[in-house]
Design a protein around this motif. Structure first.
Motif, PDB file in Angstrom:
ATOM      1  N   PHE A 128       0.820  -1.212   0.000  1.00 50.84           N
ATOM      2  CA  PHE A 128       0.000   0.000   0.000  1.00 50.84           C
ATOM      3  C   PHE A 128       0.854   1.263   0.000  1.00 50.84           C
ATOM      4  O   PHE A 128       0.340   2.359   0.226  1.00 50.84           O
ATOM      5  CB  PHE A 128      -0.936  -0.003   1.196  1.00 50.84           C
ATOM      6  CG  PHE A 128      -1.861  -1.193   1.219  1.00 50.84           C
ATOM      7  CD1 PHE A 128      -2.894  -1.301   0.313  1.00 50.84           C
ATOM      8  CD2 PHE A 128      -1.660  -2.218   2.129  1.00 50.84           C
ATOM      9  CE1 PHE A 128      -3.735  -2.403   0.315  1.00 50.84           C
ATOM     10  CE2 PHE A 128      -2.489  -3.318   2.154  1.00 50.84           C
ATOM     11  CZ  PHE A 128      -3.532  -3.418   1.242  1.00 50.84           C
ATOM     12  N   LEU A 129       2.159   1.111  -0.265  1.00 52.86           N
ATOM     13  CA  LEU A 129       3.074   2.241  -0.400  1.00 52.86           C
ATOM     14  C   LEU A 129       3.652   2.224  -1.817  1.00 52.86           C
ATOM     15  O   LEU A 129       3.251   1.417  -2.648  1.00 52.86           O
ATOM     16  CB  LEU A 129       4.175   2.165   0.661  1.00 52.86           C
ATOM     17  CG  LEU A 129       3.683   2.218   2.122  1.00 52.86           C
ATOM     18  CD1 LEU A 129       4.815   1.907   3.089  1.00 52.86           C
ATOM     19  CD2 LEU A 129       3.050   3.580   2.435  1.00 52.86           C
ATOM     20  N   PHE A 130       4.608   3.098  -2.099  1.00 54.16           N
ATOM     21  CA  PHE A 130       5.076   3.266  -3.470  1.00 54.16           C
ATOM     22  C   PHE A 130       6.594   3.279  -3.550  1.00 54.16           C
ATOM     23  O   PHE A 130       7.282   3.890  -2.713  1.00 54.16           O
ATOM     24  CB  PHE A 130       4.551   4.583  -4.063  1.00 54.16           C
ATOM     25  CG  PHE A 130       3.053   4.713  -4.019  1.00 54.16           C
ATOM     26  CD1 PHE A 130       2.259   4.059  -4.947  1.00 54.16           C
ATOM     27  CD2 PHE A 130       2.445   5.492  -3.040  1.00 54.16           C
ATOM     28  CE1 PHE A 130       0.875   4.187  -4.905  1.00 54.16           C
ATOM     29  CE2 PHE A 130       1.079   5.621  -2.992  1.00 54.16           C
ATOM     30  CZ  PHE A 130       0.283   4.969  -3.934  1.00 54.16           C
ATOM     31  N   ARG A 131       7.115   2.611  -4.583  1.00 59.62           N
ATOM     32  CA  ARG A 131       8.503   2.738  -5.007  1.00 59.62           C
ATOM     33  C   ARG A 131       8.524   2.871  -6.527  1.00 59.62           C
ATOM     34  O   ARG A 131       7.576   2.472  -7.199  1.00 59.62           O
ATOM     35  CB  ARG A 131       9.338   1.534  -4.570  1.00 59.62           C
ATOM     36  CG  ARG A 131       9.643   1.546  -3.072  1.00 59.62           C
ATOM     37  CD  ARG A 131      10.722   0.546  -2.699  1.00 59.62           C
ATOM     38  NE  ARG A 131      10.223  -0.819  -2.571  1.00 59.62           N
ATOM     39  CZ  ARG A 131      10.999  -1.865  -2.277  1.00 59.62           C
ATOM     40  NH1 ARG A 131      12.309  -1.693  -2.096  1.00 59.62           N
ATOM     41  NH2 ARG A 131      10.482  -3.066  -2.164  1.00 59.62           N
ATOM     42  N   ALA A 132       9.599   3.411  -7.068  1.00 61.27           N
ATOM     43  CA  ALA A 132       9.710   3.643  -8.505  1.00 61.27           C
ATOM     44  C   ALA A 132      11.072   3.170  -8.993  1.00 61.27           C
ATOM     45  O   ALA A 132      11.966   2.850  -8.211  1.00 61.27           O
ATOM     46  CB  ALA A 132       9.494   5.121  -8.839  1.00 61.27           C
ATOM     47  N   GLY A 133      11.206   3.154 -10.329  1.00 60.22           N
ATOM     48  CA  GLY A 133      12.436   2.707 -10.959  1.00 60.22           C
ATOM     49  C   GLY A 133      12.269   1.349 -11.600  1.00 60.22           C
ATOM     50  O   GLY A 133      11.539   0.494 -11.101  1.00 60.22           O
ATOM     51  N   GLY A 134      12.933   1.158 -12.729  1.00 60.21           N
ATOM     52  CA  GLY A 134      12.869  -0.120 -13.430  1.00 60.21           C
ATOM     53  C   GLY A 134      12.313   0.020 -14.832  1.00 60.21           C
ATOM     54  O   GLY A 134      11.970   1.116 -15.293  1.00 60.21           O
ATOM     55  N   SER A 135      12.194  -1.110 -15.525  1.00 59.85           N
ATOM     56  CA  SER A 135      11.847  -1.094 -16.945  1.00 59.85           C
ATOM     57  C   SER A 135      10.432  -0.608 -17.214  1.00 59.85           C
ATOM     58  O   SER A 135      10.141  -0.131 -18.303  1.00 59.85           O
ATOM     59  CB  SER A 135      12.022  -2.498 -17.531  1.00 59.85           C
ATOM     60  OG  SER A 135      11.169  -3.424 -16.870  1.00 59.85           O
ATOM     61  N   ARG A 136       9.514  -0.732 -16.271  1.00 56.72           N
ATOM     62  CA  ARG A 136       8.139  -0.264 -16.462  1.00 56.72           C
ATOM     63  C   ARG A 136       7.859   1.017 -15.681  1.00 56.72           C
ATOM     64  O   ARG A 136       6.709   1.387 -15.492  1.00 56.72           O
ATOM     65  CB  ARG A 136       7.150  -1.354 -16.031  1.00 56.72           C
ATOM     66  CG  ARG A 136       7.287  -2.665 -16.758  1.00 56.72           C
ATOM     67  CD  ARG A 136       6.997  -2.528 -18.249  1.00 56.72           C
ATOM     68  NE  ARG A 136       5.631  -2.138 -18.496  1.00 56.72           N
ATOM     69  CZ  ARG A 136       4.622  -2.994 -18.662  1.00 56.72           C
ATOM     70  NH1 ARG A 136       4.850  -4.287 -18.612  1.00 56.72           N
ATOM     71  NH2 ARG A 136       3.405  -2.566 -18.893  1.00 56.72           N
ATOM     72  N   SER A 137       8.913   1.689 -15.229  1.00 58.79           N
ATOM     73  CA  SER A 137       8.754   2.894 -14.420  1.00 58.79           C
ATOM     74  C   SER A 137       9.715   3.957 -14.935  1.00 58.79           C
ATOM     75  O   SER A 137       9.564   4.421 -16.071  1.00 58.79           O
ATOM     76  CB  SER A 137       8.990   2.558 -12.943  1.00 58.79           C
ATOM     77  OG  SER A 137       8.852   3.698 -12.133  1.00 58.79           O
ATOM     78  N   VAL A 138      10.697   4.340 -14.139  1.00 59.48           N
ATOM     79  CA  VAL A 138      11.714   5.301 -14.569  1.00 59.48           C
ATOM     80  C   VAL A 138      12.935   4.512 -14.997  1.00 59.48           C
ATOM     81  O   VAL A 138      13.686   3.984 -14.163  1.00 59.48           O
ATOM     82  CB  VAL A 138      12.065   6.297 -13.435  1.00 59.48           C
ATOM     83  CG1 VAL A 138      13.045   7.351 -13.950  1.00 59.48           C
ATOM     84  CG2 VAL A 138      10.815   6.962 -12.895  1.00 59.48           C
ATOM     85  N   ARG A 139      13.130   4.383 -16.310  1.00 61.85           N
ATOM     86  CA  ARG A 139      14.254   3.629 -16.825  1.00 61.85           C
ATOM     87  C   ARG A 139      15.567   4.359 -16.564  1.00 61.85           C
ATOM     88  O   ARG A 139      15.607   5.584 -16.487  1.00 61.85           O
ATOM     89  CB  ARG A 139      14.061   3.382 -18.324  1.00 61.85           C
ATOM     90  CG  ARG A 139      13.014   2.346 -18.650  1.00 61.85           C
ATOM     91  CD  ARG A 139      12.540   2.410 -20.085  1.00 61.85           C
ATOM     92  NE  ARG A 139      11.669   3.555 -20.322  1.00 61.85           N
ATOM     93  CZ  ARG A 139      10.958   3.761 -21.427  1.00 61.85           C
ATOM     94  NH1 ARG A 139      11.020   2.883 -22.412  1.00 61.85           N
ATOM     95  NH2 ARG A 139      10.185   4.834 -21.549  1.00 61.85           N
ATOM     96  N   GLY A 140      16.627   3.588 -16.428  1.00 62.57           N
ATOM     97  CA  GLY A 140      17.920   4.152 -16.055  1.00 62.57           C
ATOM     98  C   GLY A 140      18.207   4.000 -14.580  1.00 62.57           C
ATOM     99  O   GLY A 140      19.329   4.285 -14.135  1.00 62.57           O
ATOM    100  N   TYR A 141      17.218   3.528 -13.810  1.00 58.23           N
ATOM    101  CA  TYR A 141      17.373   3.304 -12.373  1.00 58.23           C
ATOM    102  C   TYR A 141      16.997   1.856 -12.062  1.00 58.23           C
ATOM    103  O   TYR A 141      16.139   1.259 -12.723  1.00 58.23           O
ATOM    104  CB  TYR A 141      16.485   4.259 -11.569  1.00 58.23           C
ATOM    105  CG  TYR A 141      16.823   5.711 -11.811  1.00 58.23           C
ATOM    106  CD1 TYR A 141      17.713   6.390 -10.981  1.00 58.23           C
ATOM    107  CD2 TYR A 141      16.268   6.388 -12.900  1.00 58.23           C
ATOM    108  CE1 TYR A 141      18.032   7.718 -11.225  1.00 58.23           C
ATOM    109  CE2 TYR A 141      16.587   7.708 -13.149  1.00 58.23           C
ATOM    110  CZ  TYR A 141      17.468   8.374 -12.318  1.00 58.23           C
ATOM    111  OH  TYR A 141      17.797   9.682 -12.561  1.00 58.23           O
ATOM    112  N   ALA A 142      17.656   1.304 -11.060  1.00 58.93           N
ATOM    113  CA  ALA A 142      17.391  -0.079 -10.689  1.00 58.93           C
ATOM    114  C   ALA A 142      15.943  -0.231 -10.232  1.00 58.93           C
ATOM    115  O   ALA A 142      15.297   0.719  -9.771  1.00 58.93           O
ATOM    116  CB  ALA A 142      18.355  -0.527  -9.588  1.00 58.93           C
ATOM    117  N   TRP A 143      15.435  -1.446 -10.358  1.00 58.99           N
ATOM    118  CA  TRP A 143      14.046  -1.745 -10.015  1.00 58.99           C
ATOM    119  C   TRP A 143      13.757  -1.399  -8.557  1.00 58.99           C
ATOM    120  O   TRP A 143      14.445  -1.840  -7.645  1.00 58.99           O
ATOM    121  CB  TRP A 143      13.778  -3.227 -10.275  1.00 58.99           C
ATOM    122  CG  TRP A 143      12.377  -3.658  -9.954  1.00 58.99           C
ATOM    123  CD1 TRP A 143      11.231  -3.116 -10.411  1.00 58.99           C
ATOM    124  CD2 TRP A 143      12.009  -4.739  -9.103  1.00 58.99           C
ATOM    125  NE1 TRP A 143      10.141  -3.782  -9.913  1.00 58.99           N
ATOM    126  CE2 TRP A 143      10.595  -4.800  -9.102  1.00 58.99           C
ATOM    127  CE3 TRP A 143      12.730  -5.678  -8.357  1.00 58.99           C
ATOM    128  CZ2 TRP A 143       9.894  -5.742  -8.365  1.00 58.99           C
ATOM    129  CZ3 TRP A 143      12.029  -6.622  -7.633  1.00 58.99           C
ATOM    130  CH2 TRP A 143      10.627  -6.654  -7.638  1.00 58.99           C
TER     131      TRP A 143
END
Length: 583
Positions: free
Chosen positions: A476-491
């Protein structure tokens, strides 16, 4: 002596082979309307190879052309066409004098059977059939158009009530001198049919009540083709059948309460699957799955699997109950699907280890391009962040998700958009460790700038309303990064911090701009910019940029994206790939 004989035989065979080589046909210069010229070249025989050697062959060919070419022209509406064929200088010239093209001068209908009776309903049906006639006065009369118009008329006649209706007679009287066609059609509706009991054949692996609960035909209701097609679609979408046919007997002597005949071809009760793969977010992965379509002997469709990759190991079992329908105000009948499931999961990523057990129940509503899922989930999670204290989190949360999808192709969208809205919440007074409301929205749109150029925009935002993130499970919280999010950052590397670990925050905001140029039907190139972050406070959200280039490959599962992205904040280049579909 033997040598001379061999040479002579060789020369004889060589001469025979040369004589057997086919000679090219004489070229034909057609003077005719373009659409007829194409048909002549396709359907008429080629002329003989050399007219000078066999004038009889050319005369026979010319007679065949003079006979068949007017027949082809007549099928396209030229009923007075004549053909002249000449040969000069090694070329054949064929001139078609088409005459005037025939048009429809009048259309006359005659009705027989129940449809010819009295009453406003029958008069309205007769008028509707006449208006549905496709080959109207003034239209060019072509044989193909005549046949298609009759087929469509018969389909309209038999769609409702008159299951055994037929075109008893049809005549197209063409006056070649005036190029006018007068059409006459006799429609015999036969009696009006009504539907009766449903009879199912082909069941052996699954109980009969699975079909019976999906039946909504009332004995005695009027025959409607769409009603039978709806029943077929509902049964075909169920998990138990590979093929379904729904039909009635069209006996004019017994039109009342005609049995509805349902024939099913069953699927296997159990499927076992094994898959291996690799993803740039979590590395190698494997899965063993079991699908059992008759759990507990009640037709519950069980989907279960064990999955493992570098960051996540999970086992689950979901039970999908037989589909159903329910009435809704202003919408009519809405398809429903109920499911319950249990999940056990362990994750280890970005310094955060979690162990989670969850049970949930959902009801899904399907109506045209909208899917709505509501349910209740209970989660018990143990979180172990590196360099911070271990915590135990619980939440009993009602959840809801709405997906609106309007794209030209779900697996390979060229234009359209998909909107996803989510809402969930928990309360300390109801088995949760924290009061919270989780909100989330995402929208993605595909623009077809040209047949080869495409622009893709995506934006998402999330906010978990709560005094703090303490006591709220990561789901129920949020994290970002990865191929379906902000590319160039680890998942899932963008989020809040707990010790040395990245954990979920209460805020999320990301966006994407992507341009794709399709170089071939299968391959394309892309440039993109991603920006976004996840954090525990709005003022902590950063504009982490990731940009780069990529390749696109159309696969049966959707376009495969292979991207090389530079994360500006991390100053690292990462390779990622994913499949992009309109989910």
């Amino acid at each position: 002596m033997a040598t001379r004989a061999a040479i002579a035989l060789f020369l004889l065979l060589g001469a025979g082979a040369a004589a057997a080589e086919p000679r090219p046909a004489l070229p034909v210069d057609w003077e005719a309307p373009p659409e007829l010229r194409v048909l002549f070249e396709r359907h008429l025989p080629a002329p003989p190879a050399e007219a000078g050697e066999d004038r009889g062959a050319l005369r026979r060919w010319a007679r065949e052309v003079r006979r068949r070419a007017p027949e082809i022209a007549a099928a396209e509406g030229w009923f007075s066409a004549k053909v002249e064929v000449t040969e000069e200088g090694g070329r054949v010239k064929a001139v078609l004098v088409p005459g005037e093209r025939a048009t429809v001068a009048a259309v006359a209908f005659e009705f027989r059977g129940d449809l010819a009776g009295e009453g406003g309903f029958r008069a309205e049906r007769r008028r509707a059939l006449e208006e549905a006639w496709a080959l109207r006065e003034g239209a060019v009369f072509r044989q193909a158009a005549w046949d298609e118009a009759k087929a469509r008329l018969l389909e309209a006649l038999t769609a409702d009530d008159y299951a055994a209706g037929e075109i008893a007679a049809s005549e197209a009287r063409v006056d070649a001198a005036t190029a006018r066609a007068r059409l006459t059609l006799v429609l015999d509706s036969g009696p009006a049919f009504s539907l009766g009991e449903v009879r199912v054949t082909g069941l052996s692996r699954y109980p009969a009540f699975l079909v019976e609960r999906l039946l909504d035909i009332d004995p005695g209701e009027p025959y409607r083709t769409e009603r039978l097609l709806d029943l077929q679609r509902v049964l075909q979408s169920a998990p138990w059948f590979a093929n379904v046919q729904v039909e009635i007997e069209r006996d004019r002597a017994r039109p009342a309460r005609v049995p509805v005949l349902v024939t099913v071809l069953e699927r296997p009760v159990a499927d076992v699957g094994l898959s291996l793969g690799y993803g740039t977010d979590a590395g190698p992965r494997g899965e063993v799955s079991l699908r059992y379509r008759n759990a507990f002997g009640r037709g519950y469709d069980m989907h279960s699997a064990l999955q493992a990759d570098r960051a996540r190991q999970v086992g689950y079992a979901d039970f999908h109950l037989p589909p159903g329908t329910m009435g809704a105000p202003f919408l009519g009948s809405v398809a429903t699907r109920d499911s319950v499931g249990i999940l056990g999961e362990r994750t280890s990523n970005q310094g955060l280890d979690t162990r989670r057990i969850a049970v949930a129940g959902y009801r899904q509503f399907l109506y045209e391009s909208v899917e709505l899922r509501v349910g209740l989930t209970f989660q018990n999670e143990q979180a172990i962040p590196e360099g911070a204290e271990r915590t135990l989190k619980r939440a009993l949360a009602p959840t809801g998700q709405l997906v609106w999808r309007r794209v030209d192709n779900v697996l390979d969208p060229r234009r359209g958009g998909v909107l996803t809205l989510q809402l969930a919440g928990g309360a300390r007074a109801a088995l949760s460790d924290q009061d919270f409301v989780r909100t989330y929205a995402q929208y993605q749109h595909w623009f077809a700038l040209s047949p080869a150029d495409q622009l893709i925009l995506r934006g998402e935002a999330g906010y978990t309303i709560a005094p703090s993130r303490e006591g709220i499970p990561e789901d129920f919280l949020f994290r970002a990064g990865g191929s379906r999010s902000v590319r160039g950052y680890a998942w899932q590397s963008l989020g809040a911090r707990a010790g040395e670990a990245v954990v979920g925050g209460r805020y999320l905001a990301t966006g994407t701009v992507e341009y794709v140029r399709w170089l071939t039907p299968a391959w394309g190139a892309a440039v993109f910019l991603d920006v976004g972050d996840a954090a525990d406070a709005r003022e902590e959200l950063g504009a982490n940029k990731g940009y780069g280039v990529g390749a696109r490959w159309r696969t049966p599962a959707g376009p495969l994206a292979i991207d090389l992205a530079y994360g500006e904040s991390d100053r690292k280049v990462r390779l990622s790939f994913s499949v992009s579909v309109a989910f």
